[in-house]
Design a protein around this motif. Structure first.
Motif, PDB file in Angstrom:
ATOM      1  N   ILE A 143       0.871  -1.176   0.000  1.00  0.00           N
ATOM      2  CA  ILE A 143       0.000   0.000   0.000  1.00  0.00           C
ATOM      3  C   ILE A 143       0.906   1.224   0.000  1.00  0.00           C
ATOM      4  O   ILE A 143       1.930   1.248   0.695  1.00  0.00           O
ATOM      5  N   CYS A 144       0.511   2.225  -0.790  1.00  0.00           N
ATOM      6  CA  CYS A 144       1.368   3.416  -0.903  1.00  0.00           C
ATOM      7  C   CYS A 144       1.566   4.116   0.431  1.00  0.00           C
ATOM      8  O   CYS A 144       2.559   4.796   0.635  1.00  0.00           O
ATOM      9  N   ILE A 145       0.599   3.947   1.374  1.00  0.00           N
ATOM     10  CA  ILE A 145       0.720   4.620   2.666  1.00  0.00           C
ATOM     11  C   ILE A 145       1.290   3.711   3.755  1.00  0.00           C
ATOM     12  O   ILE A 145       1.260   4.059   4.928  1.00  0.00           O
ATOM     13  N   CYS A 146       1.826   2.551   3.375  1.00  0.00           N
ATOM     14  CA  CYS A 146       2.335   1.606   4.380  1.00  0.00           C
ATOM     15  C   CYS A 146       3.473   2.194   5.218  1.00  0.00           C
ATOM     16  O   CYS A 146       4.260   3.005   4.742  1.00  0.00           O
ATOM     17  N   ASN A 147       3.552   1.695   6.443  1.00  0.00           N
ATOM     18  CA  ASN A 147       4.666   1.992   7.345  1.00  0.00           C
ATOM     19  C   ASN A 147       5.928   1.363   6.752  1.00  0.00           C
ATOM     20  O   ASN A 147       6.110   0.160   6.790  1.00  0.00           O
ATOM     21  N   GLU A 148       6.817   2.196   6.208  1.00  0.00           N
ATOM     22  CA  GLU A 148       7.976   1.679   5.458  1.00  0.00           C
ATOM     23  C   GLU A 148       9.287   1.779   6.234  1.00  0.00           C
ATOM     24  O   GLU A 148      10.304   1.242   5.818  1.00  0.00           O
ATOM     25  N   ARG A 149       9.310   2.538   7.340  1.00  0.00           N
ATOM     26  CA  ARG A 149      10.562   2.695   8.107  1.00  0.00           C
ATOM     27  C   ARG A 149      10.176   3.288   9.456  1.00  0.00           C
ATOM     28  O   ARG A 149       9.305   4.153   9.533  1.00  0.00           O
ATOM     29  N   MET A 150      10.847   2.800  10.509  1.00  0.00           N
ATOM     30  CA  MET A 150      10.414   3.209  11.847  1.00  0.00           C
ATOM     31  C   MET A 150      11.530   3.914  12.593  1.00  0.00           C
ATOM     32  O   MET A 150      12.704   3.558  12.484  1.00  0.00           O
ATOM     33  N   TYR A 151      11.120   4.931  13.392  1.00  0.00           N
ATOM     34  CA  TYR A 151      12.043   5.686  14.238  1.00  0.00           C
ATOM     35  C   TYR A 151      11.500   5.623  15.665  1.00  0.00           C
ATOM     36  O   TYR A 151      10.454   6.210  15.965  1.00  0.00           O
ATOM     37  N   LEU A 152      12.207   4.892  16.537  1.00  0.00           N
ATOM     38  CA  LEU A 152      11.736   4.676  17.908  1.00  0.00           C
ATOM     39  C   LEU A 152      12.589   5.474  18.876  1.00  0.00           C
ATOM     40  O   LEU A 152      13.838   5.409  18.808  1.00  0.00           O
ATOM     41  N   HIS A 153      11.955   6.189  19.801  1.00  0.00           N
ATOM     42  CA  HIS A 153      12.723   6.893  20.826  1.00  0.00           C
ATOM     43  C   HIS A 153      13.496   5.867  21.647  1.00  0.00           C
ATOM     44  O   HIS A 153      12.957   4.815  22.015  1.00  0.00           O
ATOM     45  N   GLU A 154      14.755   6.178  21.950  1.00  0.00           N
ATOM     46  CA  GLU A 154      15.623   5.175  22.589  1.00  0.00           C
ATOM     47  C   GLU A 154      15.071   4.692  23.933  1.00  0.00           C
ATOM     48  O   GLU A 154      15.323   3.575  24.351  1.00  0.00           O
ATOM     49  N   ARG A 155      14.273   5.556  24.611  1.00  0.00           N
ATOM     50  CA  ARG A 155      13.774   5.147  25.927  1.00  0.00           C
ATOM     51  C   ARG A 155      12.721   4.038  25.855  1.00  0.00           C
ATOM     52  O   ARG A 155      12.546   3.288  26.803  1.00  0.00           O
ATOM     53  N   ILE A 156      12.037   3.960  24.734  1.00  0.00           N
ATOM     54  CA  ILE A 156      10.997   2.907  24.641  1.00  0.00           C
ATOM     55  C   ILE A 156      11.346   1.857  23.576  1.00  0.00           C
ATOM     56  O   ILE A 156      10.576   0.931  23.342  1.00  0.00           O
TER      57      ILE A 156
END
Ligand code: NAD
Length: 489
Positions: free
Chosen positions: A291-304
Motif C-alpha cells: 500500500i502506498c501509505i504503508c509503514n515503510e521505516r520506523m524511528y523509535l525513541h531510545e527510551r521505549i
C-alpha cells in the motif's frame, strides 16, 4: 454483441470495452493474468495497441458532450446505480480481486466496499458543483466563474487495489462531466472489466466508460501521448509518473499523479506503546505491505525502543501467512518480479550490516511451493542512508532505527524524496502542532493506523506526486474553470 470474455482452451479471454461494446483488439497479442498465490493463469487480456487507444479515445470524445449536458444529478443517479450493483456483486468481485492480486479475502471485501463508496461519494457531490459570481469593478457587470469538464480523461491504475483505484478515478471524472478511458494494470486487469460489465447493466450511455488493457509502455503510452485527452490521472510508481510527465509535456496536458511512498513511523517516548505496536503491524502488513501509505521505516525513541521492539517482533512473528481465501493475515507478494525486488533489498541491507530480528526469507516449502511468498520481516541495525530506508519496499519488511529525541525522528523522516504519508505516536500536543509545518508529508496519521477517508484529501508531496485525490479538492481537479465577464449595461 460479443460477450466480455470467451473461454479458449479452458482459460477466459477478455475483450476491451469500448463505446459500450466488447470488442477484440486490433492486435493479436495477449497478456496472461496470473494468480500470485498459485501461479495459475486465470485469464488472458488483450495487449492493446495504439489503434485500440485511438478507438477508445474517439468513443469517449463522441460521448462527452451529451454526458456533460446531463443534469449532474442524472450522472449521479447512474453512479449510485453502479455502486449498488458493485455491492450486490461484492463476493464475486472480492474473489476476482483475490485471484488477480492476492490480498486476503476479508481485505478484498473491504476493497469492494471502498470501490462502491468512491462512486457514492462522487454521486453525492452532484448538487454541489458550484461556481462563483463576483461583482465587477465596472458598472453593470458581473464576473462568473464556472467549473466545466476537461473533456476526455485517461485513467491509469496500479495493481495493488485493482477495483478501488478504478472507481477512485471514474467517480470524480464522471460526475464532473468528463468521459473516461481507463487502462488498468496489465497484471491485475480483471476487476476493472467486471466493473465495466456492471456499467452496462447500470445503463451508462455508450462511450462514457471505456476500459482497455495493455502494457504501460504500449497502450498506456499511446493513451497519454494521444491528442484527445486533456487530463491524465495515474496511480502508480514514481518512474511511470516521470515518464508520463515528460510525454504529457508535448500537449501541455493536465496531470494528476498519485505515486509511491516511504512512510516514516515515529514513536515518541510518551506514546501508548500497545496502540503504537498494533498500528505499526497493521500499517505495514496489510495487503502484504503493498500500500502506498504503508509503514515503510520506523524511528523509535531510545527510551521505549527495547520494549516496543520486543512487543512488535512478537506480534509480527505471529502473523499467519497463507492462502488468501482462508483467514490469514498476509497473502502472497503480487508477482515474481515484486518478490525478487524484496529479496534483493533485504540481502543488500544485511550485507551492509542490517540484523534480521524476525523473518528474512522467501517461503517455498510445502503449501508455499507455488506462489510468491515472503516472511513478515523486521530489520534493525540500519541507517538512514541505506537503500532499505530510502527506497519503497512495498512488501512485508520493515527496517527500524532508534533515535535520541523527537527532533531527530522528524529530521530523519524528512530526509527522503517521498512525501506521501507519515505516522506519529505521541501524546504531546506541542509536538503535534509542529507536524503541520515541519513534517513534509501530505497525509499524517497521529496515534492511529493508516486508512484514508473518501471525503478527505489523499495527496503526495515531493516525488510522491501532484494533484491529490478524494474529497472536494480531489474532485475539483477534474474540472477546469471558465471565467465569463457579463456586461449588461
Ligand atoms: P506502475 O507505475 O508500474 O503502473 C501503474 C500504471 O501505469 C499501470 O497501469 C501501467 O501500465 C501504467 N504505466 C506505466 N508506465 C507508463 C507509461 N510510461 N505511460 C503510460 N502508462 C504507464 O505502478 P505499479 O507497480 O502498478 O504500482 C505500484 C506503485 O503505485 C507503488 O509505487 C505505489 O506506492 C503506488 N501507489 C500509489 C498510490 C497513491 O495513491 N499515491 C496508490 C496505490 C499505489
Amino acid at each position: 454483441m460479443p460477450a466480455m470474455k470467451e473461454i479458449i482452451a479452458g482459460v477466459p479471454r477478455y475483450r476491451h470495452f469500448i463505446g459500450g461494446q466488447w470488442v477484440d483488439s486490433t492486435g493479436k497479442e495477449i497478456i496472461d493474468v496470473e494468480n500470485p498465490a498459485t501461479q495459475e493463469i486465470i485469464a488472458t487480456v488483450p495487449r492493446g495497441t495504439a489503434d485500440d487507444a485511438d478507438r477508445a479515445l474517439i468513443a469517449a470524445r463522441n460521448a462527452q458532450p451529451d454526458w456533460e449536458s446531463l443534469p449532474p444529478v442524472e450522472r449521479g443517479r447512474l453512479l449510485h446505480r453502479l455502486a449498488q450493483l458493485i455491492l450486490e456483486n461484492r463476493e464475486r468481485l472480492a474473489r476476482a480481486v483475490v485471484a488477480e492480486q492476492g490480498k486476503p479475502l476479508q481485505e478484498a471485501r473491504g476493497e469492494i466496499d471502498g470501490t462502491a463508496l468512491y462512486l457514492t461519494y462522487a454521486a453525492e457531490e452532484a448538487r454541489r458543483i458550484t461556481g462563483d459570481i463576483l461583482p465587477s469593478d465596472n458598472f453593470d457587470e458581473q464576473v462568473w466563474i464556472q467549473r466545466v469538464a476537461h473533456g476526455v480523461v485517461v485513467g491509469l491504475t496500479a495493481w495493488n487495489y485493482p477495483a478501488a483505484l478504478t472507481t477512485r478515478k471514474m467517480g470524480p471524472a464522471l460526475i464532473a462531466g468528463n468521459t473516461i478511458v481507463l487502462k488498468s494494470h496489465e497484471g491485475a486487469p480483471l476487476s476493472a472489466f467486471e466493473i465495466a460489465q456492471l456499467s452496462v447493466q447500470a445503463d451508462f450511455p455508450p462511450g462514457v466508460i471505456n476500459v482497455v488493457s495493455g502494457t504501460g509502455d504500449g497502450l498506456g503510452a499511446a493513451l497519454v501521448s494521444h491528442p484527445i485527452p486533456r487530463l491524465v490521472t495515474l496511480t502508480g510508481s514514481v518512474r511511470a509518473g516521470k515518464e508520463i510527465f515528460r510525454a504529457a509535456a508535448e500537449d501541455l496536458k493536465v496531470l494528476r499523479l498519485e505515486l509511491g511512498g516511504k512512510a516514516p513511523f515515529i514513536v515518541a517516548e510518551d506514546a501508548d506503546i500497545g496502540a503504537a505496536v498494533k498500528a505499526a503491524v497493521a500499517s505495514r502488513f496489510e495487503n502484504c505491505g503493498q500500500i502506498c501509505i504503508c509503514n515503510e521505516r520506523m524511528y523509535l525513541h531510545e527510551r521505549i525502543a527495547d520494549q516496543f521492539l520486543d512487543r512488535f517482533t512478537t506480534a509480527v512473528a505471529k502473523l499467519k501467512v497463507g492462502n488468501p481465501l482462508e483467514p490469514v493475515d498476509v497473502g502472497p507478494k503480487f508477482s515474481a518480479a515484486e518478490l525478487g525486488k524484496v529479496e534483493r533489498m533485504v540481502a543488500t541491507a544485511v550485507k551492509a550490516g542490517a540484523k534480521i530480528r524476525v523473518g528474512g526469507r522467501r517461503l517455498q516449502e510445502g503449501d508455499f511451493a507455488f506462489g510468491y511468498w515472503y516472511e513478515p520481516t523486521v530489520l534493525t541495525g540500519v541507517d538512514n542512508r541505506m537503500p532499505i530506508m530510502q527506497q519503497e519496499i512495498f512488501g512485508p519488511v520493515v527496517p527500524v532505527m532508534t533515535v535520541t529525541d523527537f527532533d531527530e525522528g522528524l529530521r530523519l523522516a524528512n530526509e527522503s524524496v517521498y512525501g506521501l504519508s507519515a505516522y506519529v505516536f505521541t501524546k504531546d500536543l506541542r509536538r503535534l502542532m509542529r507536524l503541520v509545518r515541519e513534517l513534509k508529508f501530505g497525509e499524517i496519521y497521529v496515534n492511529r493506523p493508516g486508512g484514508d477517508a473518501v471525503h478527505a484529501h489523499h495527496a503526495g508531496l515531493r516525488h510522491s506526486g501532484l494533484g491529490g485525490e478524494d474529497g472536494k479538492y480531489g474532485l475539483d481537479g477534474y474540472f477546469q474553470k471558465k471565467t465569463i465577464y457579463v456586461n449588461y449595461a
